[in-house]
Write a protein that holds these residues in place. Structure first.
Motif, PDB file in Angstrom:
ATOM      1  N   ALA A  93     -31.601 -38.275  80.891  1.00 15.91           N
ATOM      2  CA  ALA A  93     -31.069 -36.933  80.616  1.00 15.91           C
ATOM      3  C   ALA A  93     -30.615 -36.265  81.908  1.00 15.91           C
ATOM      4  CB  ALA A  93     -32.130 -36.085  79.919  1.00 15.91           C
ATOM      5  N   GLY A  94     -31.421 -36.380  82.960  1.00  8.00           N
ATOM      6  CA  GLY A  94     -31.044 -35.802  84.250  1.00  8.00           C
ATOM      7  C   GLY A  94     -29.779 -36.423  84.808  1.00  8.00           C
ATOM      8  N   LYS A  95     -29.627 -37.718  84.633  1.00  9.53           N
ATOM      9  CA  LYS A  95     -28.426 -38.421  85.108  1.00  9.53           C
ATOM     10  C   LYS A  95     -27.182 -37.911  84.392  1.00  9.53           C
ATOM     11  CE  LYS A  95     -26.045 -41.911  86.992  1.00  9.53           C
ATOM     12  NZ  LYS A  95     -25.619 -41.870  88.426  1.00  9.53           N
ATOM     13  N   MET A  96     -27.282 -37.737  83.077  1.00  7.33           N
ATOM     14  CA  MET A  96     -26.135 -37.225  82.320  1.00  7.33           C
ATOM     15  C   MET A  96     -25.770 -35.808  82.764  1.00  7.33           C
ATOM     16  SD  MET A  96     -24.881 -39.477  80.260  1.00  7.33           S
ATOM     17  CE  MET A  96     -23.971 -38.484  79.072  1.00  7.33           C
ATOM     18  N   ILE A  97     -26.765 -34.995  83.039  1.00  7.48           N
ATOM     19  CA  ILE A  97     -26.498 -33.621  83.456  1.00  7.48           C
ATOM     20  C   ILE A  97     -25.855 -33.590  84.840  1.00  7.48           C
ATOM     21  CG2 ILE A  97     -27.586 -31.434  84.091  1.00  7.48           C
ATOM     22  CD1 ILE A  97     -29.715 -32.098  81.911  1.00  7.48           C
ATOM     23  N   THR A  98     -26.406 -34.346  85.790  1.00  6.21           N
ATOM     24  CA  THR A  98     -25.862 -34.313  87.153  1.00  6.21           C
ATOM     25  C   THR A  98     -24.495 -34.984  87.230  1.00  6.21           C
ATOM     26  OG1 THR A  98     -27.136 -36.328  87.693  1.00  6.21           O
ATOM     27  CG2 THR A  98     -28.132 -34.201  88.245  1.00  6.21           C
ATOM     28  N   ASP A  99     -24.278 -36.027  86.444  1.00  2.00           N
ATOM     29  CA  ASP A  99     -22.965 -36.683  86.446  1.00  2.00           C
ATOM     30  C   ASP A  99     -21.886 -35.796  85.854  1.00  2.00           C
ATOM     31  OD1 ASP A  99     -24.013 -38.906  87.643  1.00  2.00           O
ATOM     32  OD2 ASP A  99     -23.798 -40.246  85.917  1.00  2.00           O
ATOM     33  N   ASN A 100     -22.318 -34.817  85.041  1.00  2.00           N
ATOM     34  CA  ASN A 100     -21.354 -33.915  84.416  1.00  2.00           C
ATOM     35  C   ASN A 100     -21.549 -32.474  84.902  1.00  2.00           C
ATOM     36  OD1 ASN A 100     -19.925 -35.564  82.070  1.00  2.00           O
ATOM     37  ND2 ASN A 100     -22.078 -36.176  82.095  1.00  2.00           N
ATOM     38  N   ALA A 101     -22.023 -32.351  86.132  1.00  2.00           N
ATOM     39  CA  ALA A 101     -22.301 -31.027  86.699  1.00  2.00           C
ATOM     40  C   ALA A 101     -21.056 -30.153  86.665  1.00  2.00           C
ATOM     41  CB  ALA A 101     -22.802 -31.166  88.130  1.00  2.00           C
ATOM     42  N   GLY A 102     -21.205 -28.965  86.137  1.00  2.00           N
ATOM     43  CA  GLY A 102     -20.091 -28.035  86.060  1.00  2.00           C
ATOM     44  C   GLY A 102     -19.219 -28.219  84.839  1.00  2.00           C
ATOM     45  N   THR A 103     -19.374 -29.358  84.159  1.00  2.00           N
ATOM     46  CA  THR A 103     -18.560 -29.613  82.974  1.00  2.00           C
ATOM     47  C   THR A 103     -19.404 -29.980  81.765  1.00  2.00           C
ATOM     48  OG1 THR A 103     -18.263 -31.965  83.539  1.00  2.00           O
ATOM     49  CG2 THR A 103     -16.625 -30.410  84.398  1.00  2.00           C
ATOM     50  N   PHE A 104     -20.742 -29.892  81.912  1.00  2.00           N
ATOM     51  CA  PHE A 104     -21.622 -30.249  80.798  1.00  2.00           C
ATOM     52  C   PHE A 104     -21.407 -29.253  79.663  1.00  2.00           C
ATOM     53  CE2 PHE A 104     -25.424 -31.009  78.362  1.00  2.00           C
ATOM     54  CZ  PHE A 104     -25.699 -32.344  78.576  1.00  2.00           C
ATOM     55  N   SER A 105     -21.032 -29.773  78.504  1.00  2.00           N
ATOM     56  CA  SER A 105     -20.612 -28.929  77.390  1.00  2.00           C
ATOM     57  C   SER A 105     -21.369 -29.314  76.121  1.00  2.00           C
ATOM     58  CB  SER A 105     -19.111 -29.117  77.143  1.00  2.00           C
ATOM     59  OG  SER A 105     -18.859 -30.472  76.763  1.00  2.00           O
ATOM     60  N   TYR A 106     -21.017 -28.650  75.040  1.00  2.00           N
ATOM     61  CA  TYR A 106     -21.583 -28.987  73.734  1.00  2.00           C
ATOM     62  C   TYR A 106     -21.320 -30.456  73.415  1.00  2.00           C
ATOM     63  CZ  TYR A 106     -22.150 -29.019  68.642  1.00  2.00           C
ATOM     64  OH  TYR A 106     -22.523 -29.331  67.355  1.00  2.00           O
ATOM     65  N   ASP A 107     -20.093 -30.917  73.650  1.00  2.00           N
ATOM     66  CA  ASP A 107     -19.753 -32.312  73.356  1.00  2.00           C
ATOM     67  C   ASP A 107     -20.540 -33.276  74.244  1.00  2.00           C
ATOM     68  OD1 ASP A 107     -17.989 -31.655  71.338  1.00  2.00           O
ATOM     69  OD2 ASP A 107     -16.238 -31.628  72.653  1.00  2.00           O
ATOM     70  N   THR A 108     -20.764 -32.888  75.509  1.00  2.00           N
ATOM     71  CA  THR A 108     -21.563 -33.732  76.399  1.00  2.00           C
ATOM     72  C   THR A 108     -23.003 -33.800  75.903  1.00  2.00           C
ATOM     73  OG1 THR A 108     -20.215 -32.839  78.203  1.00  2.00           O
ATOM     74  CG2 THR A 108     -22.066 -34.253  78.812  1.00  2.00           C
ATOM     75  N   ALA A 109     -23.508 -32.689  75.397  1.00  2.00           N
ATOM     76  CA  ALA A 109     -24.865 -32.674  74.851  1.00  2.00           C
ATOM     77  C   ALA A 109     -24.981 -33.604  73.650  1.00  2.00           C
ATOM     78  CB  ALA A 109     -25.258 -31.250  74.458  1.00  2.00           C
ATOM     79  N   ARG A 110     -23.982 -33.579  72.784  1.00  2.00           N
ATOM     80  CA  ARG A 110     -23.988 -34.494  71.629  1.00  2.00           C
ATOM     81  C   ARG A 110     -23.962 -35.943  72.098  1.00  2.00           C
ATOM     82  NH1 ARG A 110     -19.980 -32.798  66.786  1.00  2.00           N
ATOM     83  NH2 ARG A 110     -20.721 -34.849  66.146  1.00  2.00           N
TER      84      ARG A 110
END
Length: 218
Positions: free
Chosen positions: A134-151
């Motif tokens: 989960a941390g990797k997904m958040i940091t890899d998408n820093a600044g662009t983490f969105s609803y779709d990224t959460a899904r």
């Protein structure tokens, strides 16, 4: 995401308070005993608290029956993880002021007496790998983490070991989205956006995905 009855370990109220709980280690003397269970905490906090500070104050005032990790967030941008057993508690805040992840293990060092093997990778590897994925997904998408990224994150059948990705491994217990039949499968997932007052819930494995959206109070 969770393995349990839908709604049994999360509450979102009309004020935008989000409260999610998961079990934690209880290896120390007195960590479990007579007290209030998480199943009773959930509706009480949901009915009485409007913010993270209010929920925190309520939870710390209760005599806890067992060990739980509590993720709290609200519309004001407050977020924390309250790690607690019956006899001790500690709070973690967002890393670098940006994000925070909760799992079935403790990370605040004040909780060491309750987790007899402090190295999370050794103590509970599947929880550890889900945590760092989960941390990797958040940091890899820093600044662009969105609803779709959460899904996408909740639907992952890949997992990160700290150095490499293990792709398409749905039968592993290390993935966020799990398909295993031995009581560790994902039975529901939800996404909450407190400031937008929106909640999305998926019953079953989110890779399917059958998501429904409903704002609190509807």
């Amino acid at each position: 995401s969770g393995a349990g009855r839908t709604g049994s370990n999360a509450v979102v109220n009309e004020n935008g308070l989000v409260y999610f709980l998961s079990t934690g280690p209880s290896d120390g003397p007195g960590d479990n005993g007579p007290g209030i269970s998480g199943f009773l905490e959930l509706p009480y906090v949901g009915m009485t608290a409007a913010s993270v500070p209010e929920a925190e104050q309520t939870l710390l005032s209760l005599t806890r029956a067992n060990s739980l990790n509590r993720m709290l967030a609200d519309t004001a941008g407050n977020a924390e993880v309250l790690e607690a057993t019956r006899v001790r508690s500690a709070i973690r805040y967002p890393e670098n002021g940006s994000y925070i992840v909760a799992s079935n293990i403790f990370f605040n060092e004040s909780m060491k007496p309750s987790q007899n093997v402090w190295d999370a990778q050794v103590y509970y590897p599947s929880a550890y790998y889900r945590y760092i994925t989960a941390g990797k997904m958040i940091t890899d998408n820093a600044g662009t983490f969105s609803y779709d990224t959460a899904r996408k994150t909740l639907a992952l059948t890949d997992w990160w070991d700290g150095r490499n990705w293990h792709r398409d491994d749905p039968w592993s217990s290390n993935t966020i989205n799990r398909f295993r039949p031995d009581n560790v499968a994902s039975v529901y997932s939800f996404i909450v956006m407190p400031e937008e007052r929106t909640v999305s819930v998926c019953t079953g494995n989110p890779a399917m995905p059958f998501w429904g959206s409903r704002a609190p109070g509807q």
